[in-house]
Scaffold this active site. Structure first.
Site, PDB file in Angstrom:
ATOM      1  N   HIS A   1       0.823  -1.205   0.000  1.00  0.00           N
ATOM      2  CA  HIS A   1       0.000   0.000   0.000  1.00  0.00           C
ATOM      3  C   HIS A   1       0.858   1.255   0.000  1.00  0.00           C
ATOM      4  O   HIS A   1       2.061   1.234   0.254  1.00  0.00           O
ATOM      5  CB  HIS A   1      -0.971  -0.001   1.190  1.00  0.00           C
ATOM      6  CG  HIS A   1      -0.324   0.019   2.551  1.00  0.00           C
ATOM      7  ND1 HIS A   1       0.118   1.181   3.155  1.00  0.00           N
ATOM      8  CD2 HIS A   1      -0.051  -0.977   3.416  1.00  0.00           C
ATOM      9  CE1 HIS A   1       0.632   0.898   4.341  1.00  0.00           C
ATOM     10  NE2 HIS A   1       0.548  -0.412   4.520  1.00  0.00           N
TER      11      HIS A   1
ATOM     12  N   CYS B   1       2.876  -4.888   7.060  1.00  0.00           N
ATOM     13  CA  CYS B   1       2.545  -4.599   5.668  1.00  0.00           C
ATOM     14  C   CYS B   1       3.723  -3.924   4.964  1.00  0.00           C
ATOM     15  O   CYS B   1       4.651  -3.436   5.609  1.00  0.00           O
ATOM     16  CB  CYS B   1       1.319  -3.706   5.591  1.00  0.00           C
ATOM     17  SG  CYS B   1      -0.242  -4.587   5.852  1.00  0.00           S
TER      18      CYS B   1
END
Length: 276
Positions: free
Chosen positions: A226, A245
């Site tokens: 992301h 992440c």
């Protein structure tokens, strides 16, 4: 396999001889990295036959022979070669790969790198897991739902200390029906991950933890690629700063490449959606 070593290293040499004899592909990997060399005069001799591999440590490794850090380093090479054997087999010619240790992400087409960028990966105590999956879709201007680990270790303790935390982070409290619950109705002093019956969700926008786009692929770790509002992190040489992440630099460039061939999703269309 014969390593050019002796004396106090005999037991360690025996250990690697045994490991390499059971997995000759590891030896081939060590040849490729330059850690080991294969002497030409040994090939196929000494009764070993054509499948016997004779190796010596390369000269630049000789000063480290009596140091345990050499063997630790060699162990890391073997561990990562084993990981590669499990994760990198039968890859499609087009794929995205994250070099977690190198803090980089690459997009390959027909096994050729067409895009790369710096990445921020998990901190040591929240390390990015090693796995593979299939990317299924992208989300522009995503919301962010706080995962259980961040709820437990970050948000709830911070909210107990400072009741303005949720407002400052633009987090909404959502019940099981999807309705918004006023945070003033919750007793934060007793809230725990086990007893907290709500979700915390961050609204889309420039301050959203996911940034302007996230790349989704099913996995058991709730880990994704992301964007990020914290772009200063990309200037660090060691970029282990996330909760698992992978935050990537210039993610809209990757989105445009992945959506090439879909006329409704050229770069101009992506920019319009992001700014809407």
């Amino acid at each position: 396999v014969v390593f050019a070593a002796g004396g106090a290293l005999a037991n360690q040499v025996h250990k690697w001889n045994h490991a390499a004899s059971r997995a000759p592909w590891l030896v081939r990997g060590l040849w490729a990295t330059g850690v080991l060399q294969r002497p030409a005069h040994h090939a196929g001799h000494h009764g070993g036959g054509k499948n016997t591999h004779y190796c010596v440590l390369t000269p630049f490794m000789n000063p480290l022979l009596d140091r345990t850090r050499f063997w630790r380093g060699l162990e890391r090479v073997l561990v990562n070669l084993e990981r590669g054997r499990w994760l990198l087999h039968e890859l499609d010619p087009t794929f995205v790969v994250v070099n977690v240790a190198g803090f980089q992400v690459y997009y390959l087409r027909d096994h050729e790198v067409v895009w790369s960028a710096r990445a921020v990966v998990g901190q040591q105590y929240r390390a990015t897991p090693i796995f593979r999956s299939t990317m299924t879709y992208l989300v522009f201007n995503p919301t962010w739902t706080v995962p259980p680990s961040i709820l437990e270790h970050d948000i709830l303790p911070e909210q107990r200390r400072d009741r303005s935390t949720l407002a400052r982070k633009q987090l909404e409290v959502i019940d099981a029906s999807g309705a918004t619950v006023p945070e003033s109705e919750i007793d934060w002093s007793t809230a725990t991950p086990q007893t907290f019956p709500y979700l915390l969700r961050q609204r889309p926008g420039a301050a959203n933890a996911m940034g302007r786009v996230k790349f989704m692929f099913p996995n058991a770790h709730s880990v994704y690629l992301h964007d990020t509002p914290s772009r200063d992190l990309f200037e660090r040489s060691r970029r282990a700063a996330s909760s698992g992440c992978i935050r990537i630099e210039n993610p809209l460039d990757l989105a445009a490449l992945l959506l090439e061939g879909q006329s409704e999703w050229d770069r101009a269309a992506i920019d319009r959606v992001v700014e809407s």
